[in-house]
Design an enzyme around this catalytic site. Structure first.
Site, short mmCIF file in Angstrom:
data_model
loop_
_atom_site.label_atom_id
_atom_site.label_comp_id
_atom_site.label_asym_id
_atom_site.label_seq_id
_atom_site.Cartn_x
_atom_site.Cartn_y
_atom_site.Cartn_z
N CYS A 1 -6.44 -4.82 0.79
CA CYS A 1 -5.15 -4.71 0.11
C CYS A 1 -4.16 -5.79 0.55
O CYS A 1 -3.13 -5.96 -0.08
CB CYS A 1 -4.56 -3.31 0.30
SG CYS A 1 -4.61 -2.72 1.98
N GLU B 1 -0.80 4.65 1.11
CA GLU B 1 -1.00 3.21 1.30
C GLU B 1 -1.85 2.75 0.13
O GLU B 1 -3.04 3.03 0.05
CB GLU B 1 -1.69 2.93 2.64
CG GLU B 1 -1.52 1.50 3.13
CD GLU B 1 -2.43 0.53 2.42
OE1 GLU B 1 -1.98 -0.11 1.43
OE2 GLU B 1 -3.59 0.44 2.81
#
Length: 475
Positions: free
Chosen positions: A281, A246
């Site tokens: 993010c 990720e």
């Protein structure tokens, strides 16, 4: 007093320590012991040794352990939130949100552990399969190496630890060197469970120790959350391992001409471009506004950003705190300066005081500027005008990242078109891309990574199918 690390479920200490300081004022957040190479070896070997035992644990044992962690985090929420703020500089209001999310993550994992069951498949769909039935079960691939970043020192740790426990896979956790204290506190909570020795370890080792852990054949799964270059270098270095990544993104928003609640859009965009100083993010980074709303929405967004309170993260009123360190703040400041030099207009912000960057809005930003093309990971928002929805889709897709996106529309056709055309792992309709429910599949495409988080999705990543065919059984 120095905080111990955890080897095979037991507290451990060493001759060397590390002091963790607040990025806001350099005050001491805590001190912890540093594992040595012998400690790392003991943790990894213990994980390998206990692998069969953890895989055979009854579902109720795994679920009860996860429930214990969830309840304990809830009971100690104020303490843990304060620790997150102390070591990361995250404003207290957002640290409290993070603790609540981790409570849910462990609770969801407990529920998934209880329903983690084999599937049956009939095989008499062809003549050669008459009298045969398949049982398909998922079994752990082996011990997990979990590597987590600084920006969510509890909940991103939870997304490694909880699914590993849920499937019965041992986990060796390496938290970010800048924010290990929260993970070590989680270790204290885990020590109150009935999980066998070796089922988990928390090793706050420096990043220089990571390649050795990644390469170790006793850890066949690597689950990494962090930067793009590091993530893909891990994948390249261990091609035979199962690697989940990720890696972040530069989340985009499109505001279509049919959207009318501009006040709501402005508030959501401003808040979630700047929350946690943009160090998420899925923080809003790029906004494409249809020309119909350009002038009005641009002004509203700038006004909302100017309302945000920047300052001491320990103050409950603070919206935006410092970045993780001075180097990160200086990088963001340089990127803003570069964008302005390339033709962008500075609408508000742009200043820096030590590690704190002012919430910054840029307009008319070139697509190749770093603040558009890369992941800013700071409190910087870029606004650009588009003349059509299709242009918005095209410019959103022009990124090398593809984590999450948001489209403000009330048109069902536009929403379905966005879902079909936008190359992202997750899409929010009528909101910014910064929403994440911890039980849903979460992850990206392109440079944003591979695999999905969320307890059920990560449980699939941490396991593999095993098929057993029964012959001659009536169905």
């Amino acid at each position: 007093m120095s905080t111990p690390f955890w080897v095979a479920g037991k507290p451990a200490s060493g001759p060397d320590t590390a002091v963790i300081r607040s990025p806001y004022d350099n005050s001491v957040a805590g001190e912890h012991d540093l594992p040595g190479s012998d400690d790392v070896e003991r943790a990894v070997q213990a994980a390998a040794d206990v692998s069969a035992e953890t895989a055979a644990l009854p579902a109720h044992v795994r679920a009860d352990a996860l429930d214990h962690v969830s309840r304990s985090l809830a009971d100690r929420s104020d303490e843990i939130a304060g620790l997150i703020t102390a070591e990361s500089g995250k404003p207290l209001k957002w640290s409290r949100v993070e603790v609540n999310r981790a409570v849910s993550t462990f609770r969801w994992a407990a529920e998934e552990a209880r329903r983690f069951s084999p599937k049956m498949q009939r095989l008499d769909t062809d003549p050669g399969g008459v009298g045969r039935t398949a049982m398909i079960r998922r079994v752990p691939r082996g011990p997990v190496l979990g590597i987590t970043p600084f920006n969510f020192p509890l909940n991103l740790v939870a997304h490694k630890v909880a699914p590993a426990i849920a499937v019965g896979a041992p986990i060796v956790l390496k938290p970010a060197p800048g924010t290990p204290l929260t993970a070590l506190a989680l270790g204290e909570i885990l020590s109150g469970t009935d999980l066998p020795a070796g089922a988990w370890s928390v090793l706050p080792v420096p990043n220089s120790a990571a390649p050795g852990l990644v390469a170790d054949p006793r850890l066949p799964i690597v689950s990494f959350t962090g930067s793009v270059p590091v993530g893909w270098s891990i994948k390249d270095s261990v091609p035979r391992k199962h690697v989940a990544l990720e890696l972040g993104g530069n989340a985009a928003v499109l505001v279509t001409p049919d959207w009318t609640d501009l006040d709501y859009a402005a508030q959501r965009i401003a808040t979630f471009a700047m929350y946690q100083a943009g160090q998420s993010c899925i923080s809003v980074q790029r906004v494409y506004i249809h020309t119909t709303h350009w002038d009005e929405l641009r002004s509203k967004i700038v006004a909302e950003v100017r309302k945000l309170v920047t300052g001491d993260p320990r103050d409950p009123r603070t919206d935006v705190g410092p970045m993780i360190n001075l180097a990160a703040a200086e990088r963001v400041e340089a990127w803003v300066t570069s964008a302005v030099s390339a033709g962008a207009t500075l609408a508000t912000g742009g200043g820096r005081s030590e590690a704190t960057v002012e919430p910054t809005v840029l307009t008319d930003v070139p697509e190749d500027a770093a603040v558009m093309a890369e992941e800013v990971f700071g409190p910087v928002l870029s606004l650009n005008r588009v003349d059509s929805v299709q242009e918005g889709f095209d410019r959103m897709n022009s990124s090398k990242f593809g984590l999450q996106a948001g489209v403000f529309t009330t048109n069902l056709h536009t929403a379905f078109e966005a879902s079909s055309k936008l190359a992202v792992g997750g899409l929010l309709i009528g909101d910014v891309p910064s929403f994440r429910a911890d039980q849903m599949p979460y992850g990206g495409v392109k440079d944003s990574g591979i695999g999905r988080e969320g307890p059920a999705s990560a449980m699939d990543d941490f396991t593999e199918e095993r098929v057993t065919v029964f012959t001659g059984l009536p169905i």
